[in-house]
Design a protein around this motif. Structure first.
Motif, mmCIF file in Angstrom:
data_model
loop_
_atom_site.group_PDB
_atom_site.id
_atom_site.type_symbol
_atom_site.label_atom_id
_atom_site.label_comp_id
_atom_site.label_asym_id
_atom_site.label_seq_id
_atom_site.Cartn_x
_atom_site.Cartn_y
_atom_site.Cartn_z
ATOM 1 N N TYR A 1 0.824 -1.202 0.000
ATOM 2 C CA TYR A 1 0.000 0.000 0.000
ATOM 3 C C TYR A 1 0.866 1.263 0.000
ATOM 4 O O TYR A 1 0.654 2.198 -0.795
ATOM 5 N N SER A 2 1.847 1.309 0.891
ATOM 6 C CA SER A 2 2.697 2.493 1.000
ATOM 7 C C SER A 2 3.534 2.700 -0.257
ATOM 8 O O SER A 2 3.737 3.839 -0.724
ATOM 9 N N ALA A 3 4.026 1.589 -0.825
ATOM 10 C CA ALA A 3 4.822 1.701 -2.049
ATOM 11 C C ALA A 3 3.981 2.235 -3.206
ATOM 12 O O ALA A 3 4.465 3.015 -4.052
ATOM 13 N N THR A 4 2.694 1.820 -3.264
ATOM 14 C CA THR A 4 1.803 2.317 -4.318
ATOM 15 C C THR A 4 1.643 3.831 -4.220
ATOM 16 O O THR A 4 1.734 4.560 -5.221
ATOM 17 N N TRP A 5 1.411 4.334 -3.008
ATOM 18 C CA TRP A 5 1.299 5.774 -2.839
ATOM 19 C C TRP A 5 2.647 6.460 -3.076
ATOM 20 O O TRP A 5 2.700 7.602 -3.554
ATOM 21 N N GLY A 6 3.740 5.777 -2.759
ATOM 22 C CA GLY A 6 5.051 6.362 -3.012
ATOM 23 C C GLY A 6 5.352 6.544 -4.492
ATOM 24 O O GLY A 6 6.202 7.385 -4.864
ATOM 25 N N LEU A 7 4.653 5.796 -5.375
ATOM 26 C CA LEU A 7 4.842 5.950 -6.823
ATOM 27 C C LEU A 7 4.085 7.146 -7.392
ATOM 28 O O LEU A 7 4.403 7.618 -8.503
ATOM 29 N N ALA A 8 3.064 7.645 -6.682
ATOM 30 C CA ALA A 8 2.239 8.733 -7.213
ATOM 31 C C ALA A 8 3.061 9.966 -7.563
ATOM 32 O O ALA A 8 2.896 10.536 -8.660
ATOM 33 N N PRO A 9 3.982 10.455 -6.719
ATOM 34 C CA PRO A 9 4.765 11.644 -7.105
ATOM 35 C C PRO A 9 5.627 11.402 -8.344
ATOM 36 O O PRO A 9 5.865 12.323 -9.126
ATOM 37 N N TRP A 10 6.095 10.196 -8.543
ATOM 38 C CA TRP A 10 6.921 9.889 -9.714
ATOM 39 C C TRP A 10 6.091 9.797 -10.981
ATOM 40 O O TRP A 10 6.592 10.105 -12.082
ATOM 41 N N LEU A 11 4.834 9.409 -10.877
ATOM 42 C CA LEU A 11 4.034 9.205 -12.080
ATOM 43 C C LEU A 11 3.331 10.477 -12.558
ATOM 44 O O LEU A 11 3.276 10.757 -13.760
ATOM 45 N N PHE A 12 2.735 11.260 -11.622
ATOM 46 C CA PHE A 12 1.951 12.380 -12.146
ATOM 47 C C PHE A 12 2.106 13.674 -11.351
ATOM 48 O O PHE A 12 1.277 14.575 -11.466
ATOM 49 N N MET A 13 3.149 13.817 -10.509
ATOM 50 C CA MET A 13 3.359 15.105 -9.858
ATOM 51 C C MET A 13 3.960 16.076 -10.876
ATOM 52 O O MET A 13 5.046 15.806 -11.413
ATOM 53 N N PRO A 14 3.286 17.202 -11.182
ATOM 54 C CA PRO A 14 3.775 18.112 -12.229
ATOM 55 C C PRO A 14 5.031 18.870 -11.788
ATOM 56 O O PRO A 14 5.167 19.236 -10.614
ATOM 57 N N ALA A 15 5.937 19.107 -12.742
ATOM 58 C CA ALA A 15 7.180 19.813 -12.420
ATOM 59 C C ALA A 15 7.000 21.323 -12.390
ATOM 60 O O ALA A 15 7.751 22.039 -11.719
ATOM 61 N N ASP A 16 5.982 21.816 -13.116
ATOM 62 C CA ASP A 16 5.835 23.255 -13.239
ATOM 63 C C ASP A 16 4.521 23.783 -12.676
ATOM 64 O O ASP A 16 4.128 24.909 -12.937
ATOM 65 N N ASP A 17 3.822 22.933 -11.922
ATOM 66 C CA ASP A 17 2.540 23.369 -11.319
ATOM 67 C C ASP A 17 2.662 23.201 -9.806
ATOM 68 O O ASP A 17 2.337 22.169 -9.240
ATOM 69 N N MET A 18 3.141 24.283 -9.163
ATOM 70 C CA MET A 18 3.416 24.197 -7.735
ATOM 71 C C MET A 18 2.143 23.974 -6.903
ATOM 72 O O MET A 18 2.189 23.223 -5.923
ATOM 73 N N PRO A 19 0.997 24.576 -7.209
ATOM 74 C CA PRO A 19 -0.208 24.299 -6.416
ATOM 75 C C PRO A 19 -0.571 22.814 -6.410
ATOM 76 O O PRO A 19 -0.910 22.245 -5.357
ATOM 77 N N MET A 20 -0.503 22.163 -7.587
ATOM 78 C CA MET A 20 -0.853 20.743 -7.650
ATOM 79 C C MET A 20 0.194 19.896 -6.936
ATOM 80 O O MET A 20 -0.135 18.892 -6.288
ATOM 81 N N THR A 21 1.455 20.307 -7.054
ATOM 82 C CA THR A 21 2.520 19.585 -6.335
ATOM 83 C C THR A 21 2.304 19.684 -4.828
ATOM 84 O O THR A 21 2.421 18.694 -4.090
ATOM 85 N N THR A 22 1.993 20.891 -4.379
ATOM 86 C CA THR A 22 1.750 21.091 -2.948
ATOM 87 C C THR A 22 0.532 20.299 -2.477
ATOM 88 O O THR A 22 0.515 19.726 -1.385
ATOM 89 N N LEU A 23 -0.532 20.266 -3.327
ATOM 90 C CA LEU A 23 -1.738 19.520 -2.970
ATOM 91 C C LEU A 23 -1.430 18.037 -2.799
ATOM 92 O O LEU A 23 -1.863 17.397 -1.822
ATOM 93 N N LEU A 24 -0.680 17.463 -3.742
ATOM 94 C CA LEU A 24 -0.327 16.047 -3.628
ATOM 95 C C LEU A 24 0.507 15.787 -2.374
ATOM 96 O O LEU A 24 0.312 14.790 -1.665
#
Length: 584
Positions: free
Chosen positions: A97-120
Motif C-alpha cells: 500500500y505504502s509503495a503504491t502511494w510512493g509511486l504517485a509523485p513519480w508518475l503524475f506530480m507536475p514539475a511546473d505546477d506548484m499548487p498541484m505539487t503542494t496539494l499532492l
C-alpha cells in the motif's frame, strides 16, 4: 510437563492484542483510501490530463482488490493462535500500500505546477498523519506504512532539483522524522499498557488460584474438623454418662474421689470439644446476636467468679473494674468474647495479674483487657487470631489450651461488630481493646443472668425412647436415666422406633419424650427420622436431638428445624434440665 513461562505468555497475549487492533480498522481505512484515491485521480486528470494518472489508479485498484487477504483474518477461527502469521501478512500489505502511494509523485506530480505539487504533498502527509495512530500498535507496521510512501515523495521532490522542490523535500523529511518519533512513543506506550494489563491479569489469575486452593484447604479442614470432633464425642458422651452414674452411686464411699476426678477429666475434654464446636457454629451462622441495652457491670460481674478462681490457681491478681456505663450488645456473646480474652491473658501471664477496665469515649465504650504477661512480638500479632496458633508453645502443652480462644474472639467481634485491637510490649504485657457502642440507661433494665440450674428431679419424664445406633451410647443413657427414675427403651433406627411407639400405644403406656441421635446407622438422618415419627405418632411427642456433629451446614439445618438440641458429650446436669423442659 514444563509449564510455559509467564513472560512468554504475556508477550503472546500482547502480540494478539496488537494484531487485533491493526485489523480492527482495516475495512474503514480501505474504503476511505479508495474514495480518496478516486477523488485525487479525478482532480489531477481534470487539471493535467496526464494519462499516468490512470496507470497509478490501476495500481491502487490492484492494491484495494487485495483486501480479501486482509479480511481473511476475521474468518480464521485460529486467528488468536496465529497472531504472528497475521502480523506478517498485515505488514506485507501495508508495504504494498505504502509503495503504491510512493509511486504517485513519480508518475503524475507536475514539475511546473506548484499548487498541484503542494496539494499532492499535503494529501500524502495527511495520509501519514491519519494512518500512524492505527498502525502504532506494531513498530514494524509503522515503518512499512511510513517509509516507502515518504521515500517516494522525498525522492521525487529531490529529483526536480530546484530550490523550491528541495525545500519541500527537506520539509517532508523533517515531518517524516517527527512522525516516526511520535509513532515510536505511541507504540511504546501502547505496548507497555498491554504488558501491564496482562501482567496484572496473570497476577490476578494466580491470586485466584491461590485463593481457590486456600478455600479448598479450609473446606477440607472444616470437614476433617467435623468428622474428628464427631468421632471423639461419641465415646466421650458414653464416658460422661457412665461417669455420672458412678459419681452418684459412689457418693459417701472412699472411692467417690476417683469418680470426681474422672468427671473432671471428662469435663476438661468436653470443654475443649465445645470450644471447637463454637468455631463451627459461628462459621455456620447458627449463633445470632440478641442485641440489647445492658449495664456493662452485669457482664463483668458474671465473669468474675469463674475467672477469679483460675487466676488464684496461678497466683495472679484479677481486677475487673465495673463502671455504671451501659452498652448496646448481646450480653451472652460479649461475656464469651471477654472471657476468652481474660482466659488467654491468664494463660500467658506468669507474674502480676490481669486488669479489665471500661472507659466511655463519646458514643463508644473501650473495654481493655491488660495483662503483665510475656507479650506478643509484632511478627505474631496478625496470626494469634488464627485457629490453633500459639506463640511459644511448640510442645502443644494442653494446659495452654488449643489455640482457638482468640479465633473465637475474632468471629464474635465480627458477629457483634465490636472491633478488637491488639497492642503488645514483648516481655512486659499485652492489651486487647474491645470497642462497644454506648447506650443510654433504661429505667427498668433487663437483668443479665446465667440460666438457673434446675433441680435434677424436677418434672422429669417417666418414660423415654432412645434412638441411637451405638450400643454404648444407649446403655450409658439408660443407666444414667435409671438412676433418676426414668425408664427407657432403645431403638437403633427409625423402623425400630416406630415399632416401639406402636407397642407403647397398644399398651397405653406412651413415651413422654423421644431422644434421637442426629446421625443414625448407614448415614440415616436422625432429624428427618424424628420429624417423620412425630408426624406419624402425633406432634405432641417431645423430641430432643443429641448430636456430635460440628459441620456448619448440618448445624444450620438443626437450627432451622427448631428442634431442641444438645451436643455431645452432654453434661449430665444439662441433660436433666433439657428433659425437664420437654415436659413444659
Amino acid at each position: 510437563m514444563t509449564e510455559p513461562d509467564t513472560g512468554d505468555l504475556t508477550q503472546q497475549r500482547v502480540l494478539r492484542e496488537q494484531v487485533a487492533a491493526l485489523y480492527a480498522t482495516a475495512l474503514s481505512s480501505t474504503i476511505a483510501d479508495a474514495v480518496l484515491a478516486w477523488a485525487l485521480c479525478a482532480l489531477f486528470w481534470w487539471q493535467l490530463r496526464d494519462p499516468l494518472v490512470f496507470v497509478w489508479l490501476g495500481l491502487h485498484t490492484i492494491q484495494v482488490l487485495r483486501y480479501p487477504l486482509i479480511h481473511a483474518y476475521f474468518r480464521d477461527p485460529q486467528a488468536a493462535a496465529r497472531s504472528a502469521f497475521w502480523a506478517r501478512r498485515q505488514w506485507r500489505e501495508l508495504l504494498y500500500y505504502s509503495a503504491t502511494w510512493g509511486l504517485a509523485p513519480w508518475l503524475f506530480m507536475p514539475a511546473d505546477d506548484m499548487p498541484m505539487t503542494t496539494l499532492l504533498m499535503l494529501i500524502m502527509l495527511g495520509l501519514i498523519s491519519g494512518g500512524v495512530p492505527s498502525v502504532a500498535p506494531r513498530w514494524a507496521s509503522v515503518l512499512a506504512f511510513v517509509l516507502p510512501m515518504m521515500a517516494g515523495l522525498i525522492s521525487a521532490l529531490l529529483w526536480r532539483g530546484d530550490t523550491t522542490h528541495l525545500f519541500l523535500a527537506a520539509c517532508a523529511g523533517i515531518y517524516t522524522g517527527a512522525m516516526l518519533h511520535f509513532a515510536r512513543r505511541q507504540h511504546l506506550l501502547l505496548t507497555a499498557s498491554l504488558q501491564m494489563r496482562f501482567e496484572k491479569e496473570a497476577l490476578a489469575e494466580q491470586l485466584a488460584g491461590q485463593m481457590a486452593a486456600t478455600q479448598r484447604a479450609s473446606e477440607e479442614k472444616t470437614r476433617f474438623f467435623a468428622a474428628a470432633s464427631h468421632d471423639l464425642r461419641q465415646p466421650l458422651h458414653a464416658i460422661a454418662l457412665f461417669g455420672a452414674v458412678l459419681d452418684k452411686e459412689l457418693q459417701g464411699q472412699p472411692t467417690h474421689t476417683h469418680a470426681q476426678r474422672l468427671m473432671g477429666a471428662v469435663h476438661s475434654l468436653g470443654t475443649s470439644l465445645d470450644t471447637m464446636l463454637d468455631v463451627s457454629r459461628l462459621d455456620a451462622g447458627v449463633i445470632e446476636a440478641d442485641v440489647q441495652d445492658v449495664p456493662l457491670s452485669t457482664v463483668l460481674q458474671a465473669l468474675h467468679p469463674s475467672l477469679a478462681s483460675r487466676a488464684e490457681e496461678r497466683e495472679l491478681q484479677l481486677r475487673l473494674r465495673a463502671t455504671p456505663v451501659w452498652v448496646r450488645t448481646d450480653p451472652h456473646l460479649l461475656q464469651r468474647l471477654l472471657g476468652n480474652l481474660i482466659e488467654n491473658a491468664i494463660k500467658y501471664t506468669a507474674h502480676g495479674g490481669v486488669l479489665v477496665v471500661a472507659r466511655p469515649r463519646g458514643a463508644q465504650v473501650w473495654i481493655d483487657v491488660v495483662d503483665t504477661g510475656i507479650g506478643i512480638a509484632p511478627e505474631h500479632a496478625d496470626r494469634v487470631f488464627d485457629e490453633f496458633y500459639q506463640v511459644d508453645n511448640p510442645g502443644r502443652d494442653r494446659t495452654r489450651g488449643l489455640g482457638i480462644g482468640l479465633s473465637i474472639v475474632r468471629r464474635l467481634s465480627q458477629l457483634l461488630d465490636h472491633p478488637v485491637r491488639l497492642r503488645s510490649w514483648p516481655g512486659h504485657g499485652t492489651r486487647f481493646r474491645v470497642t462497644v457502642p454506648r447506650a443510654k440507661p433504661t429505667p427498668e433494665p433487663t437483668l443479665y443472668r446465667r440460666p438457673a440450674t434446675l433441680a435434677a428431679s424436677q418434672a422429669l419424664p417417666r418414660r423415654v425412647l432412645l434412638v441411637d445406633d451405638e450400643a454404648d451410647i444407649t446403655d450409658a443413657l439408660s443407666a444414667f436415666l435409671q438412676t433418676w427414675g426414668v425408664a427407657s427403651e432403645t431403638a437403633r433406627d427409625e423402623d425400630g422406633a416406630a415399632l416401639a411407639l406402636q407397642a407403647a400405644a397398644a399398651r397405653q403406656e406412651p413415651f413422654d419424650a423421644l431422644l434421637c441421635d442426629y446421625r443414625l446407622a448407614e448415614g440415616a438422618d436422625g432429624l428427618a427420622a424424628s420429624q417423620r415419627l412425630r408426624a406419624r405418632f402425633g406432634q405432641a411427642l417431645p423430641v430432643l436431638l443429641i448430636t456430635g456433629e460440628t459441620a456448619p451446614d448440618r448445624l444450620q439445618r438443626v437450627r432451622d428445624s427448631g428442634v431442641p438440641v444438645l451436643f455431645k458429650p452432654v453434661d449430665p446436669e444439662r441433660l436433666l434440665q433439657a428433659l425437664a423442659l420437654l415436659r413444659r
